[in-house]
Write a protein that holds these residues in place. Structure first.
Motif, PDB file in Angstrom:
ATOM      1  N   ILE A  47       0.844  -1.197   0.000  1.00 13.68           N
ATOM      2  CA  ILE A  47       0.000   0.000   0.000  1.00 13.68           C
ATOM      3  C   ILE A  47       0.882   1.252   0.000  1.00 13.68           C
ATOM      4  CG2 ILE A  47      -1.682   1.329   1.326  1.00 13.68           C
ATOM      5  CD1 ILE A  47      -2.725  -1.373   2.399  1.00 13.68           C
ATOM      6  N   MET A  48       1.918   1.241   0.838  1.00 16.32           N
ATOM      7  CA  MET A  48       2.813   2.394   0.910  1.00 16.32           C
ATOM      8  C   MET A  48       3.593   2.563  -0.392  1.00 16.32           C
ATOM      9  SD  MET A  48       4.257   2.178   4.801  1.00 16.32           S
ATOM     10  CE  MET A  48       3.271   2.722   6.204  1.00 16.32           C
ATOM     11  N   TYR A  52       3.740   5.908  -2.578  1.00 15.83           N
ATOM     12  CA  TYR A  52       5.004   6.546  -2.962  1.00 15.83           C
ATOM     13  C   TYR A  52       5.082   6.772  -4.467  1.00 15.83           C
ATOM     14  CZ  TYR A  52      10.042   7.113  -3.669  1.00 15.83           C
ATOM     15  OH  TYR A  52      11.280   7.578  -4.048  1.00 15.83           O
ATOM     16  N   ALA A  53       4.533   5.804  -5.239  1.00 17.01           N
ATOM     17  CA  ALA A  53       4.537   5.947  -6.695  1.00 17.01           C
ATOM     18  C   ALA A  53       3.723   7.164  -7.133  1.00 17.01           C
ATOM     19  CB  ALA A  53       3.986   4.674  -7.344  1.00 17.01           C
ATOM     20  N   LYS A  54       2.685   7.492  -6.377  1.00 15.90           N
ATOM     21  CA  LYS A  54       1.849   8.661  -6.690  1.00 15.90           C
ATOM     22  C   LYS A  54       2.455   9.952  -6.161  1.00 15.90           C
ATOM     23  CE  LYS A  54      -2.497   6.029  -6.646  1.00 15.90           C
ATOM     24  NZ  LYS A  54      -3.814   5.848  -5.964  1.00 15.90           N
ATOM     25  N   ASP A  55       3.157   9.851  -5.025  1.00 20.13           N
ATOM     26  CA  ASP A  55       3.717  11.039  -4.378  1.00 20.13           C
ATOM     27  C   ASP A  55       5.079  10.697  -3.781  1.00 20.13           C
ATOM     28  OD1 ASP A  55       4.391  13.272  -2.926  1.00 20.13           O
ATOM     29  OD2 ASP A  55       2.739  13.109  -1.491  1.00 20.13           O
TER      30      ASP A  55
END
Length: 609
Positions: A47-48, A52-55
């Motif tokens: 999930i993290m 991280y991939a988005k932000d």
């Protein structure tokens, strides 16, 4: 460092990302030297990784900043309490930056250290080229384009080093859950890399604390003894330099601390209790004793350690299609049969639509009628319930196929047998199936770094040694019970406590005798064959295909069972109602155990407790 007679108090303040924020103020008020926070699980890492991939500034447990540091930073600083948290997730550097910003905003003088090196995603190409096999199943390395996270499970010595450098707050990425506690013990008592018994004892302390209130009455077999769980107390370990420790909770809180609660937590989610592998030590909990010394206070003896492994367990998560499902309820006469028939027709209709779209069949389907003893398989009740919940779910490589299932499930509502109901809301949506892949990484291939307030420190890993579990001296099984006495059968719950959990696609079930006198009868009744029969409906191929390991812990009068391939993949790769085996102990507690007839009356009268 003089440690003779020294004790420290460590509070277990978090067991998972998203847990209640009530622990920190409660434990600060009770008085502790350290607060430890365990936020991470394999699912959490995936999930993290997506966050991280988005932000690029995300991917960590923001709760640690918003619910711990910002509201309680002044009290933490005033009381001199040190914090250790694996809140860093896949982005410990950003977590550390957020912590420092919060501390600056509060005007506090607290030093933050950040430990990195566990995240191996930037080495994906090299790892994929090496192609390690899955350490439990032998499966081939997955398609690298589908991998979301890769993390080695680091140990406690870098945490201890960060504390020695003056850190008040230590933030890590993926380390083993118990390391946040062991690191404090190593620092305070000067334990060294080859103090294996001490390291195993410190790891046991961490294992008891790592799930927060599960040690203080949460998920306890005798759940009513926990009392007011809305105000449940979080665990505090009072640790001595020899590795022994007491467990208690803050005064005036709900919950309970007993031989039963701590024994259950000791057996929670372990495999072989004489070869519990951690990066710093291989633990043997088999001879650990647990004794009640006061109300809500037990003392736990030190554990034993065999040595340290020469590798880090490494887990990656990867996408493997999609899953979708929901629940509906039925009530009235024949509720279970109505629910079953409804679910079957939902799949029939959805599969017709799939063929029309040339999407192919569902790769896996699941119907569980909760309330009709579906979790108990052949050992369920024959009674006809008048209200049930139907859980309907499936997997498919294409998310569109799950959308069809969920649409047809809703669309069949007017053609259903009578009694359909449910809490209204938005239609459920497909979600990714995230699978776990575990393998071993040699320690000398991992580079660990500590950022101590901007000063980088390269941490040199101490290499371990190969270990052969077959060399372990196993305790003799309990003596066979007297076969001449007249016998009666009672359910296992009369004689024992139980706690169950998951290890990937495996489930462990710990059974602890309420009285040592009961153990021979329990051991005799619970064979691997009889346990396989209890869980046959969860194993592909049934009881004959079940692989079960059975271990004896004479110190705590306990048995641990490890059942392979019983969770439908486990975690979010499963479409089971209980994908983590949390209720499996409750299933096994219904197992009959033959005991002397003379005991039956004593049990009813409460003479054997």
């Amino acid at each position: 460092m003089a440690t003779a007679g020294k004790t420290i108090r460590i509070g277990g303040a978090s067991g998972y990302w998203g847990e209640s924020a009530m622990a920190t103020p409660q434990l600060l008020e009770a008085g502790v030297d350290y607060l430890v926070y365990d936020y991470l699980a394999e699912i959490t890492m995936s999930i993290m990784a997506r966050a991280y991939a988005k932000d690029p500034q995300g991917g960590f447990a923001g709760d640690f900043i918003s619910s711990v540091l910002k509201p309680h930073g002044p009290s933490i600083a005033a009381k001199g309490v040190k914090l250790i948290a694996n809140a860093g997730g896949v982005n410990p550097i950003s977590c550390g930056a957020a912590a420092r910003a919060a501390i600056k905003q509060l005007g506090l003088d607290l030093k933050v250290a950040v430990i990195t090196g566990d995240n191996l995603l930037d080495q994906l190409d090299a790892i994929a080229a090496a192609g390690p096999s899955e350490m439990f199943t032998g499966a081939a390395f997955p398609d690298k384009s589908k991998i979301a996270s890769i993390n080695a499970y680091l140990g406690a010595f870098p945490i201890a080093r960060a504390l020695a450098e003056g850190a008040d707050i230590v933030i890590t990425g993926r380390c083993v859950d118990s390391a946040v506690t062991l690191g404090a013990c190593i620092h305070e008592f000067g334990w060294r890399e080859k103090d294996f018994d001490l390291l195993a004892s410190g790891s046991l302390i961490g294992h008891i604390l790592e799930c927060g209130p599960q040690a203080t009455g949460g998920n306890f077999t005798d759940w009513e003894e926990a009392g007011d769980i809305s105000n449940i107390g979080y665990p505090i370990a009072e640790v001595s330099a020899d590795g022994s420790f007491a467990v208690t909770k803050p005064e005036g809180t709900g919950g309970c601390v007993s031989v039963g609660t701590i024994s259950e937590q000791m057996l929670y989610e372990i495999g072989d209790p004489q070869a519990y592998f951690l990066p710093d030590v291989i633990c043997d909990f088999s001879k650990v004793t647990i004794d009640q010394i006061d109300q809500d206070k037990v003392v736990v003896s030190p554990a034993k350690g065999h040595g340290a492994p020469d590798h880090y367990k490494t887990c990656l998560t990867y996408a493997d299609g999609f899953r979708g499902g929901t629940t509906v309820s039925f009530y009235g006469f024949d509720a279970a049969r109505k629910a079953q028939k409804f679910a079957e027709h939902v799949f029939a209709r959805a599969e017709t639509v799939l063929r029309g779209h040339n999407l192919g069949d569902y790769s896996e389907t699941s119907i569980e009628i909760i309330g009709a003893d579906s979790q108990f398989g052949a050992f369920g009740s024959d009674s006809s319930p008048r209200e049930v919940v139907a859980k309907i779910a499936a997997k498919h490589p294409d998310a569109a196929a799950l959308s069809i299932l969920l649409r047809e499930l809703t669309g069949l509502g007017l053609a259903t047998p009578p009694g359909l109901s449910g809490f209204s809301g938005a239609r459920a949506k497909p979600s990714p199936v995230v699978r776990l892949f575990s393998y071993l990484t040699p320690k000398n291939e991992i580079g660990i770094q500590i950022d101590s307030e901007g000063v980088p420190i390269d941490y040199a890993v101490t290499l371990g040694q190969a270990f052969d579990p077959s060399a372990i001296a196993r305790p003799a099984a309990p003596a066979a019970p007297d076969s001449d006495a007249a016998m009666v059968e009672v359910p296992l719950i009369t004689l024992a406590w139980a706690r169950s959990g998951d290890k990937g696609n495996k489930a462990n079930i710990g059974i602890i005798a309420r009285d040592p006198e009961f153990l021979p009868y329990i051991w005799s009744a619970l064979s691997t064959t009889s346990v396989a029969e209890r869980f046959a409906h969860f194993v592909e191929g049934g009881a004959a295909a079940a692989t079960i390991e059975k271990y004896y812990l004479p110190g705590s009068h306990a048995i641990n069972f490890l059942i392979d391939a019983v969770l439908g993949g486990g975690g979010v790769s499963s479409i089971r109602n209980d994908a983590q085996g949390k209720g499996y102990g409750q299933i096994l507690l219904a197992h009959p155990v033959a005991i002397p007839a003379a005991w039956a009356d004593r049990l009813v009268q409460g003479d054997i407790e």
